[in-house]
Structures are given as C-alpha cells and as structure tokens.
Design a protein around this motif. Structure first.
Motif, PDB file in Angstrom:
ATOM      1  N   GLY B  86     -34.699  -6.831   2.731  1.00 61.00           N
ATOM      2  CA  GLY B  86     -33.873  -7.334   1.894  1.00 61.00           C
ATOM      3  C   GLY B  86     -33.946  -6.611   0.528  1.00 61.00           C
ATOM      4  N   TRP B 174     -27.628  -7.170   3.310  1.00 63.33           N
ATOM      5  CA  TRP B 174     -28.492  -7.806   4.181  1.00 63.33           C
ATOM      6  C   TRP B 174     -30.021  -7.768   3.450  1.00 63.33           C
ATOM      7  N   ASP B 193     -35.056 -12.170  10.674  1.00 58.71           N
ATOM      8  CA  ASP B 193     -33.373 -10.567   9.818  1.00 58.71           C
ATOM      9  C   ASP B 193     -33.012  -9.919  11.551  1.00 58.71           C
ATOM     10  N   CYS B 197     -28.563  -9.162  11.882  1.00 59.97           N
ATOM     11  CA  CYS B 197     -27.916  -7.569  12.302  1.00 59.97           C
ATOM     12  C   CYS B 197     -27.422  -7.340  13.902  1.00 59.97           C
TER      13      CYS B 197
END
Lengths: 652, 345
Positions: B86, B174, B193, B197
């Motif tokens: 990120g 992000w 992560d 998304c």
C-alpha cells in the motif's frame, strides 16, 4: 442450506456407504419390522440419532457440524463434509457390533482365520485381536470382499518379484505392498490416493481399505490419471543433466596410439566418410540398418568407407569446448578410439583423392569444429546431410517439446521454446549447422517429403541448399491377400521398441482399456517386451540379414491393425512400410510425420486427432471395418535403399 | 507510458523474485523494476542489486511508516509483505511513472503484458479476479469459489493503476487501509489486502475487471482454464495468449491442487516443470530455508504469532514497548514471560 439433491440421489449416495448388517444388528426393531434399513434411516433413523455405519456417529457429527442438520447428516458428510476435513467419529455401537460379527465369522476374526494378516493389528500390535474391550478398528474388510476388488492377476503381472517368490498377492499387498506404494488394481494407486486425500494419509491406514470401506462411496477417486505425458514430464532430464551424464561415460576412455590409424595411409582415391551417433556394426536400430546397407553398397562399388562416431552416446552435438574421443571404423573394421586431431593428422598424411565424399547421418556427440577439421584434412567438401532426425534444427532432435508433444519447430523465441528443456540449446545446434553449410557443399537428403518440408520450414540453412528425397524403402504390390472369412477378434499390434516417443504408452493405455474386450486381441511385436507390460509379446528382430522379419511376423499373426502412435514426427517409418507390406491397416495421428503422410498417401491407414479419438474408435467398434477379412488388402514387397551409396553418382 | 513494476518479498523469496523480474526484463526491458524487501540480508550472503534482474531495491523501513518496528511487529511475514504494498504504490504515484503495477514474486510472465498498459489508457485500475467462469463441479466450488468468497474476489498477486485520478485515489485508500488493517483474520472479514479490494468496483470509477483468461492463471482457476501449445509456439489459455502465471504454493500442496484441476492437460505440467527449473537455477544456497530477519527477538528467540496478535490488539503494549523486538532492559518479551505467556525467560 438444505441439499438440492433429489431423494433418489440422496438414497444412492447413502446406500453406497450404508452398513445394512450393522444397522439391522444394532437396531433390531427395524429388522423385526422387515423395513428397508436405508429407507428407515433416511425417513426416521437419522432424526432419531441412529448411526448408518459403525464408523459414523450421527449425533457426534451433528455436534461437530451443526449445518449438516439441514440435510441428512450422513449424506452431508459423504457429499461435502469429508472435503472440509470434518472427520466422523465411530458409532458408540461399533465395538459391540464388530465383535459380535467377529464371533459369527465375519470381519476381523474370520479374516484372520482365512489368512488375512491385518497389517495394523499384526505390525503395530495396536490391540490384541481377541480383546473385545479394545477400541474398534473400523478399517477392516472381509477377505472375500477384498478379493472382489483386488486384482491378483494384475499384481502378479506388474510385480514379477511377487510371482517369483510365490507369495500370495493379496497377503503381500496387505502386509508390505501398500507401504511400498504398489497398486492393488489398475484402478487404484496408493500414492495418488494418499496425495489427494491427506485426511486418509493422516490416519496411517492402508488407503485401499479406506477406499473400499468408505472412499469409493464418498466419490473419491482411486486413481488420478493425469496421462502418460505427466509421467514422462515427472522424469524429464534437462539437457545439462544429460550432457553431464554423457561426459561421465566418456571419462573412462583414453585415445589409442596414433599407430592405430596407419591403415588410413593406404586409403584409395575413392573414399566415403560418414558420421553418425554410434558404431552401426555394434548396435541395432533403423539408422544403423541404413548405414549397414550404405556400407554394403560402398563395398560393392569399391569405395573405401571411413565411419566416425562418438565413443559414448551423447544427447546433443558436443560443444567445441568439451573434448571428446571418436571411434573409427574403416570398411567395417574397428581401428580404435582417437582424438579428432589424431584422425585429421592421419588423413592429412594420407593425402587427397579425387573421389571423396561424406554423409552426415547424425552429428550427435560430434563437435562441428572437429567435423570441419577432419573433412578439411581429408580434402572433402561435397556430401550429404541426412534428415534421419532434426538435429540440424534443434537439440531436441525429435522436435518433441519437453519430450511429450510434437512442437513443429516454432520460432526459437516463441513461448513454447521458452518452456522447453531444449529451447536454450537450440541455437547451439543451428549455429553449428550454419557453419557446416557455409564451409561445405551440402545436399540435404530426406527419406520423405514430409521430413524435408519440416526441415525446410525450420532450418536456418541457405534457401538454395540443394536437396533430394530418397526413401529408405519402397513398396511393390504383389498380390491381394485372401484371408479366411471366419470372424475372429480384431488383431491389433504394436511394432518395435517400447519407447514412449514411439507411442508405446498410448498403445499400452489402449490395450489396458480394451484388453478384456472380446472384440479385440492385442499383440506386441519387437525385440523386447515393454517393462511390466501385460500385452502378449512375440519376439521379432529385424537385421540386415533378416530384413523382412517384422513383415513376415505381421503376416503370420494375421495382424489386422497396427497402431503407429509415434509422438514425434517420423522422418521415415519403416514400421509403416512393414505394416502395409504385410496388409495391416495403420492407425496414427496427425503429428506422426512420415507415418501420417504415408497412411494418407496410399490410403494405407487412418489419421486421427487424439488418443481420445483412438479410444472412441475401439469403443464404438468402428475399428472393425479395418479387419483384414473385410479389406482383403494388397500385399507388397519391400525394397530397401542403400542410402548414400545410391546417391554417390549425383554427388561426385 | 512509463511503467514501474514492483514486487514485495523477503530474502527467502528472492529466488522467485529473480525469476519474475527475469521474465519482466525479457519482455519489457524498458520498464522500471523495483524489489520491495521487508527483510535484512542473511549473514554470509552479499546482496547487491547490480547482480539482480531488477533496477533498484526499496526496503520497507525506508517507506516512512510511523513507528516502523512497532508496526512491523504487529504482522506476520505474509501480512507485512502484503501491507507494504500500500505505502509503496501510494508513494509511487508521486514519482514519474504513468503506470504502477504490482506482481507477486511467485508470478512469471510467459508473454508481454502490453494489453494491460493499453487498457490503462482508458481505465485507471486493473484487477484480476480469482475466477472468471463459474465452476459447476461440487468439489471445485468448494475448493475454489468458496475459497475466493472467503479470501477475496480479486487476486492481489496483481494490480495495476494509472498514477493519476482514480488510480491515485485507489492507491491512497489502499495505503490507508493496509497500514491499519492488513491481517489474516477471515472471521473479521479481513484477508490481508484482498478482502479490501472486494470494495474497489463500488468505491472507484474506471475499474477494469480483467476477464481475459491469459492473466493470473493459477491452481484456483485451472478448473475452468485449459492450456494449449500451438505449432506456432504460442501458449494459449482458453484460446487467449498466456500472459502470466501465478505459481502459488511451490511444493507438494501446490502440486496436488494443480493436479486436481489440470488433470491430463499436460502443458500445465510443462509450465510448472519450467518454473521449478528456473527457481532451482537462481536459488542461492546461502539463504537459509524460511529465512526472515524479523521472525525473532533481538536475543534470537522466536516470535510466536500469538505474541504479534496480542501486541497488535493492545495499544497499551504498543505504547510501553515501541520496539517490541528489543529485549534490552526487559522489553515486550520479558513482559510475556512475567505474564506467564512464555514458558521460559
């Protein structure tokens, strides 16, 4: 969410693993009422917490997996739960049931009386057999049940050590065999089952017993057939590994003293110098036969024949940086082993001659620089490069990407070449041949049009390189065969050595799949049977002295169909010519080079797209149309060429 | 367009990164390639980027993450290697690249990625879903569809953005989320992560979901993707050129998943064979297996995952022990011992 499966489907899945005897023994109310135990379990028993098998506790499972309550929990486990690692617990009634069954001659007790050594009991002593207080082992199967699924014939055939030792195959499998990863039948693989079912592997039990008791009804596969190409890839060696092996073999040799080459000083003016990958007088094979015939032709023409070959086999051209030794044959007599410089020096001393030619049959194991030095020393510029294979195009001289599929020699920078073991080594071969084409006056000799077409499309040789098509054998029709009219199984043969690139694996798969089909009889004709093969074998050795041995055997056996499933594009298929001369029909596929071209050319066979199509032809029975008695095929004589000896008029 | 590609890894994955960047260099010699490393070189191993197939290295501690040691400690190796993606992508938006692309170190190119750059002329965020075709087989649904539902619709082994507009806005978002919430905690809706998304198509415009089967081929989508190798040398997936493969779980686990879904589609095994041989070629024996500089306290004792979880959940511990790796004068480890959370001192 409840299952969307139909009641019939649920019934069928549950029935596959349901233990009727257990259910009726434990729940005698069901037995007394004469009810279908499976129907009872599905309709009521499950809700009442009854257990469908000694290894499955409905209550324990529902406690561990509450969502299974929306379905029949046993069905839920069989269809989905096992995949999630939701291992069931044994029924609280299991112990009582198993020991009552043992008493009455079923299950562990009787199995032992019958000679079945339960490996868990015997080997680990986990519990004394006669101790009913011990925890039950759900992974025991009656020997009679096992005998229905264990293929003793198969076991004996693929493990000759068992047959030789006179051991009962099932006993061996149950005690030692499964631990050694041996297969109890064609449809079960111990390593596959353990690899794909880690929950079973964790149990440490014989996986075949698990499969028989539970796995098969849970929909688990006994074997994961990834195809023979997967097996080939698993043992594929890289080019550096093969070269290292070749170097090691070469280490044991030293050069003979140069006096061994004195005979070269007496060479006549007419000399033909050949290069190939081995001593054609000492080894057996198609190329060796070609050279034997070439040698005979040269002898008849009164031309001296000097043959050079690497002292040990090499997988590729030998890089110039790697020293090597070369074997020398003069007119069929072995002079010894020498360095290239020794040979060049001896030839230089012998002086030049007018009628001198060369033929490059195979440069595997030769260094291009040494070849040029030797030819220069002998004063030779003119000769032939034979397309027995595609060494001049790629280090993968069969044009088999990773040894599993015909590649068609795509551009060297293509993705296919980038993932191929030969990809990085291709340039060394093309560059070496470019140097030969630049320095020498080479005519390319192809044994078939298809071989030349492939070579021309892929080669970096100059566009105006002359060529000639000269087949190793030709057919002359003799007479139509008159086979007996009676109906017999279609005789289907494999011809020659059992190398994978020659299509043995595809044939063996076919013979295994249809071996028990009374419509077909499979046969292998060759010098050696396939390792562990169950296909009936007849030894046939083709040699210069007995060139028609294969054709004669095919006729004697009245073979109807020959499966020539070469995975590589053959430059010339003697087997195809032998099959046709004997009146057999050829089955092949589109990538087999000269075989497919030959089959199409004379309507001698059928060209299929895939192994699946081949199997379909047998499944449907359509292949029977090619029976000898239906076709009444023309028989042919085979005439063999003398390879370069036939061409020397053109070359000189 | 100027393209920057980065990959996040530790030294134990240097071999994978070398293969990935080697393939990137082959197909895109003009792209800038950056290794993002959350690690320190092992003793006895001289690391010099000049010897590597990438242009430069950025170490995680140089990303300017506040209280880096404390932040790092809150994550295990997978979490932290994911979390640093990120800040890097966000910071790269201030550089001179027009496109920034992330690729996991265990991916490798089989063909150029030019179409991705072309798509980024109109769209600004590219994501590759785990699945682009629904499975029908029950086992495949259980293995693949439900797995994607748990871990994220998109596979974040790949993401590419324009460094402007929606791309830059995504990078900022992000960055913020991963700095705070990049944990493997599926019950709480977090899978590093990736689960984040799932929101991207809802939160941002100019998002392209790449449904071309040639990108991000992996064991989890082999059940619906068939490989072919043509006589022209092209490798295709369901007819589209194979662009990049995700060689997840190199080893027995990955092999089983691959076999389960590739079946007899043998080009899949050819590709894996190639990848394994490439890895073997660039593996440096001086890097110990499973090496990570941050898997132990500074006295050499191992850090348990539970200690990291406890530390990240307790702001008081974070305040009291700003460098939890340190055992000098007691430290977090001594506190664990005193609390009876460690067997020995």
């Amino acid at each position: 969410m409840a299952s969307r499966a139909s009641p019939e489907e649920i019934y069928n899945v549950v029935a596959g693993a349901f233990d009727v005897e257990f259910y009726l023994t434990i729940y005698d109310d069901v037995a007394r009422a004469g009810l279908d135990p499976i129907r009872h379990f599905l309709d009521e028993g499950s809700r009442e917490g009854r257990d469908p098998a000694p290894w499955f506790s409905t209550r324990a499972y529902l406690e561990a997996v509450p969502e299974a309550a929306a379905d029949n929990p046993f069905y839920f486990y069989l269809s989905a739960g096992w995949r999630l690692g939701q291992a069931p617990q044994a029924s609280e009634f299991a112990s009582a049931h198993l020991w009552s069954a043992a008493d009455s001659g079923n299950s562990p007790g009787s199995a032992l009386q019958n000679g079945l050594a339960d490996p868990r009991v015997q080997r680990h002593g986990s519990r004394p057999v006669a101790d009913p207080a011990a925890s039950p082992d759900p992974w025991t199967v009656d020997r009679d049940v096992l005998l229905q699924v264990f293929d003793a014939d198969y076991y004996r055939a693929i493990y000759p050590d068992i047959a030789e030792a006179g051991i009962d195959p099932l006993d061996h499998f149950l005690t030692e065999g499964w631990r050694e990863g041996r297969a109890p039948s064609r449809t079960f693989s111990v390593p596959d089952y353990l690899e794909f079912n880690p929950d079973v592997a964790a149990l440490g039990i014989n996986p075949f017993l698990h499969y028989v008791i539970a796995g098969r009804s849970e929909g688990r596969l006994g074997v994961h057939d990834l195809g023979f190409r997967h097996r080939m890839l698993a043992r594929l060696l890289t080019v550096p590994e093969r070269q290292a092996h070749a170097r090691k073999l070469m280490d044991g040799f030293t050069a003979d003293p140069p006096s061994g080459l004195e005979a070269l000083g007496r060479l006549g003016s007419d000399l033909h110098l050949t290069f190939s990958h081995d001593d054609f007088t000492a080894n057996v094979g198609g190329l060796q036969l070609c050279l034997q015939r070439e040698a005979a032709g040269l002898a008849r023409l009164g031309i001296d024949h000097l043959h050079l070959f690497p002292v040990t086999p090499w997988p590729t051209l030998r890089p110039d940086s790697v020293p090597g030794l070369t074997g020398v044959l003069l007119n069929g007599v072995r002079l010894g082993v020498f360095s290239a410089s020794q040979i060049a020096q001896a030839l230089r001393k012998a002086g030049a001659g007018a009628g001198r030619t060369f033929a490059l049959h195979s440069l595997l194991g030769h260094s291009a620089t040494e070849v040029l030095d030797i030819l220069k020393a002998a004063g030779i510029r003119k000769g032939h490069l034979w397309l027995h294979d595609f060494t001049s195009v790629c280090a993968g001289f069969h044009l088999m990407r990773n040894d599993v599929a015909d590649c068609g020699a795509p551009p060297p920078d293509s993705p296919a070449c980038s993932i191929c073991v030969y990809g990085e080594h291709r340039q060394a071969h093309t560059e070496a041949h470019d140097r030969l084409f630049a320095a020498l006056d080479i005519t390319v000799a192809a044994p078939s049009t298809s071989a030349y077409a492939t070579w021309r499309a892929a080669s970096t040789a100059p566009e105006d390189t002359p060529h000639i098509i000269h087949p190793h054998a030709t057919l002359t029709p003799t007479q139509a065969s008159t086979p007996a009219g009676r109906k017999a199984p279609l005789k289907v043969a494999y011809v020659g050595m059992t190398a994978l690139h020659k299509g043995w694996a595809a044939f063996e798969d076919l013979a295994e799949a249809f071996g028990d089909d009374p419509r077909y009889a499979f046969l292998h004709l060759g010098s050696r049977p396939g390792p562990g093969s169950r296909v009936p074998f007849r030894q046939v050795s083709v040699s210069a002295q007995g060139p028609m041995a294969m054709r004669d055997a095919l006729m004697e056996e009245a073979v109807d169909v020959v499966v020539l499933w070469s995975l590589c594009r053959e430059t010339f298929s003697l087997a195809a010519h032998e099959a046709t001369s004997a009146g057999a029909f050829i089955l092949t596929h589109a990538d087999s080079g000269n075989i497919a071209a030959f089959a199409r050319l004379g309507d001698f066979g059928q060209v299929l797209d895939s192994e699946a199509d081949l199997a379909a032809l047998f499944r449907s029975g359509q292949v029977a149309e090619h029976a000898r008695r239906r076709r009444k095929p023309m028989l042919h004589d085979l005439t063999f060429s003398e390879t370069t000896a036939d061409l020397l008029g053109t070359a000189r | 367009m100027k393209v920057l590609v980065y990959s996040s890894f530790t030294f134990s994955y240097l071999n994978r990164a070398r293969v990935l960047f080697g393939t990137l260099r082959r197909f895109h010699p003009d792209w800038e390639l950056v290794g993002l490393i959350t690690d320190r070189p092992p003793k006895g191993f001289q690391f010099d980027v000049k010897d590597e197939p990438f242009d430069r290295v950025v170490y995680a501690q140089d990303l300017g993450i506040a209280n880096f040691q404390s932040w790092l400690f809150r994550h295990d190796i997978i979490e932290v290697c994911t979390a640093v993606k990120g800040p890097f992508i966000h910071q790269a938006c201030s550089g001179d690249a027009d496109v920034v692309m992330y690729l996991d170190p265990d991916t490798a190119l089989l063909a150029p990625l030019d179409p991705l750059v072309d798509w980024l002329r109109t769209d600004e965020i590219l994501l590759t879903p785990h699945l682009i075709d629904p499975n029908q087989d029950r086992a495949a649904i259980l293995d693949n569809d439900l797995s994607a539902s748990r871990t994220g619709i998109f596979n974040l082994g790949f993401v590419a953005i324009r460094t402007r507009g929606e791309g830059a806005r995504f990078a900022r978002w992000w960055n913020d989320r991963l700095l705070e919430y990049c944990f493997d905690d599926i019950p709480r809706g977090l899978f590093v992560d990736q689960r984040w998304c799932d929101h991207v198509p809802a939160l941002f415009d100019k998002v392209k979901v790449v449904r071309d089967p040639g990108y991000n081929v992996a064991s989890w989508n082999l059940s619906t993707r068939k490989l072919s190798v043509g006589k022209d040398g092209a490798i295709t997936v369901n007819g589209a050129p194979l662009r990049f493969w995700h060689f997840t779980k190199l080893g027995p686990t990955g092999d089983v998943m691959t076999k389960r879904y590739a079946g007899d589609n043998y080009p899949v095994y050819e590709i894996w064979r190639w990848y394994k041989s490439q890895i073997a070629r660039v593996t440096d024996p001086r890097i110990p297996d499973r090496y990570w500089a941050y898997d132990h306290y500074d006295d050499g004792s191992r850090i348990a995952k539970a200690h990291r979880v406890l530390y990240r959940e307790r702001s008081d511990l974070q305040e009291a022990f700003p460098d939890p790796f340190s055992t000098r004068g007691g430290g977090f480890r001594a506190w664990l011992v005193a609390e009876g959370l460690l067997d020995h001192g």
